[in-house]
Design an enzyme around this catalytic site. Structure first.
Site, PDB file in Angstrom:
ATOM      1  N   HIS A  56       0.875  -1.184   0.000  1.00  0.00           N
ATOM      2  CA  HIS A  56       0.000   0.000   0.000  1.00  0.00           C
ATOM      3  C   HIS A  56       0.905   1.225   0.000  1.00  0.00           C
ATOM      4  O   HIS A  56       1.589   1.480   0.991  1.00  0.00           O
ATOM      5  CB  HIS A  56      -0.895   0.000   1.238  1.00  0.00           C
ATOM      6  CG  HIS A  56      -1.825  -1.178   1.304  1.00  0.00           C
ATOM      7  ND1 HIS A  56      -3.071  -1.163   0.731  1.00  0.00           N
ATOM      8  CD2 HIS A  56      -1.677  -2.409   1.850  1.00  0.00           C
ATOM      9  CE1 HIS A  56      -3.665  -2.335   0.938  1.00  0.00           C
ATOM     10  NE2 HIS A  56      -2.837  -3.116   1.607  1.00  0.00           N
ATOM     11  N   ASP A  68       2.338  -6.951   2.550  1.00  0.00           N
ATOM     12  CA  ASP A  68       1.159  -6.172   2.953  1.00  0.00           C
ATOM     13  C   ASP A  68       1.621  -4.907   3.690  1.00  0.00           C
ATOM     14  O   ASP A  68       1.054  -4.517   4.701  1.00  0.00           O
ATOM     15  CB  ASP A  68       0.188  -6.993   3.810  1.00  0.00           C
ATOM     16  CG  ASP A  68      -1.178  -6.318   3.940  1.00  0.00           C
ATOM     17  OD1 ASP A  68      -1.395  -5.269   3.304  1.00  0.00           O
ATOM     18  OD2 ASP A  68      -2.024  -6.843   4.685  1.00  0.00           O
ATOM     19  N   ASP A 108      -8.299  -5.042  -2.429  1.00  0.00           N
ATOM     20  CA  ASP A 108      -7.709  -5.204  -1.091  1.00  0.00           C
ATOM     21  C   ASP A 108      -8.107  -4.106  -0.118  1.00  0.00           C
ATOM     22  O   ASP A 108      -8.175  -2.937  -0.443  1.00  0.00           O
ATOM     23  CB  ASP A 108      -6.191  -5.287  -1.151  1.00  0.00           C
ATOM     24  CG  ASP A 108      -5.650  -5.759   0.185  1.00  0.00           C
ATOM     25  OD1 ASP A 108      -5.974  -6.888   0.571  1.00  0.00           O
ATOM     26  OD2 ASP A 108      -4.958  -4.982   0.862  1.00  0.00           O
TER      27      ASP A 108
HETATM   28 ZN   LIG Z   1      -5.927  -7.073   2.589  1.00  0.00          ZN
END
Ligand SMILES: [Zn+2]
Length: 481
Positions: A82, A361, A172
């Protein structure tokens, strides 16, 4: 992509990828690996003599890099970061995210679309990828959301996407609530050979978990227990309060385990029907992992239709930490840190080959957002060290196998010519010291996200240098260690 009028020769290294573990050297020209040589090559003169066999332009003056006592591996490939760009640049931006990735040894990352606005169009994704390309530090794939604006309805954008440009799409951060919409999306993705990365979390069960987290957070606020900083000792917190917080978070985590397990089963079944490649992201429970194991067995036995495939990733934090270690409960993440049994099941699944790859992540937040309960934390700059410490040093998995999980397999999923030390492959490489022990200090991260449950932990394995497109893009020596 720029190419460089130079030759880089990295010698005196230990070369490791999924099938090599040997002393040797590499020659990098025009952004590609143009030669790989094995054996002890300890000085530049010798390296020059060996390299001359593959040098295409003898007028170019090679740059020599002595990799003494370091291990050269293919750059890592992260299927799940992210970067918070566009729209949430207090948490991270393209530059800080890419710097963090390079410092973590990554040469390719896949950025999630839960930004502001949501990346729902090929047009916006292309703009972001173009900006990233101009920074010339690593390759960024920007995913497009499964449904328009994360609204869970409109999947019309998928039909126009090409797999070469958009190998993966994702929602996501949330689940596509409607199974019917997910089926439609997976059919469209399957037609275009696009992999659907699934954040498996039943939304109704996730909603049911929320009040418990809110209650835990309100106690933490009342007693000034910092949510982002996990190693700060807080005096004057009665045992009963700690007990209450742990109880609330445990209740939330149990609901979130059921949320993950039911959604994983659902999504695999839908992908089977849709003849689509499903990629289960951040798989964190024994039950979900077993669902993947069963799906893979069916594929192997030829009992599924062509087009269906199932891959799975685990994160460094889920293999390193269990939520039963109380302080970590305060570093909230989705999926939560699980029980010790779940953590062991993930390690087992790595050992038996069920797990395809490791993704960070990487989910940076400001400390204020962490204190308000935002789930996730920064991960790019600790990933290799965590995996090396837990899997290689503690569990006896070879560095070759780790290279398969962090480079070769994700590169294969993205269909890029990277992830191996092989002539003709992209000259994206990382130099690590797998034996060096260091202490995690988030203040030194390039990422804007300074929160990690690993703060203060000693880890073994450190990234010393990174090379992208045949040129050095990171050096630990130039950073204040
Ligand atoms: Zn996720």
């Amino acid at each position: 992509m720029k190419t460089y009028d130079s030759v880089l020769i990295i010698y005196n290294a230990r070369l490791v990828d999924s099938s090599i573990d040997s002393p040797g050297m590499v020659v990098l020209q025009d952004g590609k690996i143009s030669g790989v040589f094995f054996g002890e090559i300890k000085d530049a003169k010798n390296a020059m003599r060996v390299a001359s066999a593959v040098l295409t332009d003898m007028d170019l003056k090679p740059v020599y890099f002595d990799a003494k006592e370091l291990t050269l591996m293919p750059s890592f490939v992260d299927m799940h970061v992210h970067f918070r760009y566009p729209g949430q640049t207090k948490k991270e931006d393209l530059n800080s995210g890419m710097q963090a990735a390079v410092a973590g040894g990554y040469g390719t990352v896949v950025a999630m679309p839960n930004t502001v606005p949501v990346v729902s169009s090929a047009k916006l994704a292309r703009q972001i990828m173009q900006e990233a390309k101009e920074k010339d530090m690593l390759k960024v794939f920007q995913t497009v959301s499964i449904t328009k604006d994360f609204e869970g309805q409109d999947v019309s954008e998928i039909a126009g996407l090409k797999a070469s440009e958009f190998p993966v799409i994702s929602e996501d951060g949330r689940e596509v609530a409607s199974a019917a919409v997910m089926l439609e999306a997976m059919k469209a993705a399957g037609k275009n050979s696009i992999t659907v990365s699934c954040h498996c979390e039943d939304p109704t069960l996730a909603e049911a978990a929320k009040p418990y987290r809110i209650r835990a957070l309100s106690f933490m606020k009342q007693y000034n227990i910092p949510a982002g900083k996990v190693h700060v000792k807080v005096p004057d917190v009665p045992d009963s309060v700690n007990f209450e917080i742990d109880g609330c978070l445990t209740a939330a985590n149990q609901l979130l385990a059921l949320a993950e397990d039911t959604a994983t089963e659902r999504n695999i079944e839908i992908a089977k029907k849709a003849a689509c490649h499903i990629h289960i992201c951040h798989c964190s429970t024994a039950i979900s992992m077993d669902a993947v194991r069963r799906a893979k067995a069916l594929i192997k036995a030829g009992k599924t239709q062509t087009g269906f495939d199932c891959t799975v990733e685990v994160t460094p934090h889920h293999i390193a930490l269990a939520g039963t270690d109380a302080p970590y409960l305060r570093a909230l993440v989705n999926p939560p840190l699980r029980s010790e049994e779940d953590r062991s099941a993930l390690i087992e699944a790595i050992k038996d080959g069920t797990v395809d790859l490791i993704s960070t992540d990487h989910a940076p937040h400001t400390l204020e957002d962490k204190a308000a309960g935002s789930p996730g934390f920064t991960g790019l700059e600790t990933a290799f060290a965590v995996c090396n410490t837990v899997l290689v040093k503690r569990e006896g998995i070879s560095l070759k196998q780790l290279s398969r999980l962090m480079s070769e397999n994700p590169a294969a999923l993205l269909k890029i010519n990277a992830g191996k030390i092989l002539t003709g492959y992209d000259a994206n490489l990382v130099l690590v010291d797998p034996e060096e022990t260091w202490t995690v200090n988030p203040e030194k991260f390039y990422s804007k996200g300074k929160s990690t449950p690993l703060e203060g932990k000693k880890l073994t394995g450190r990234v010393h240098a990174a090379f992208y497109n045949g040129r050095q893009v990171y050096s630990l020596d130039k950073k204040s260690k």
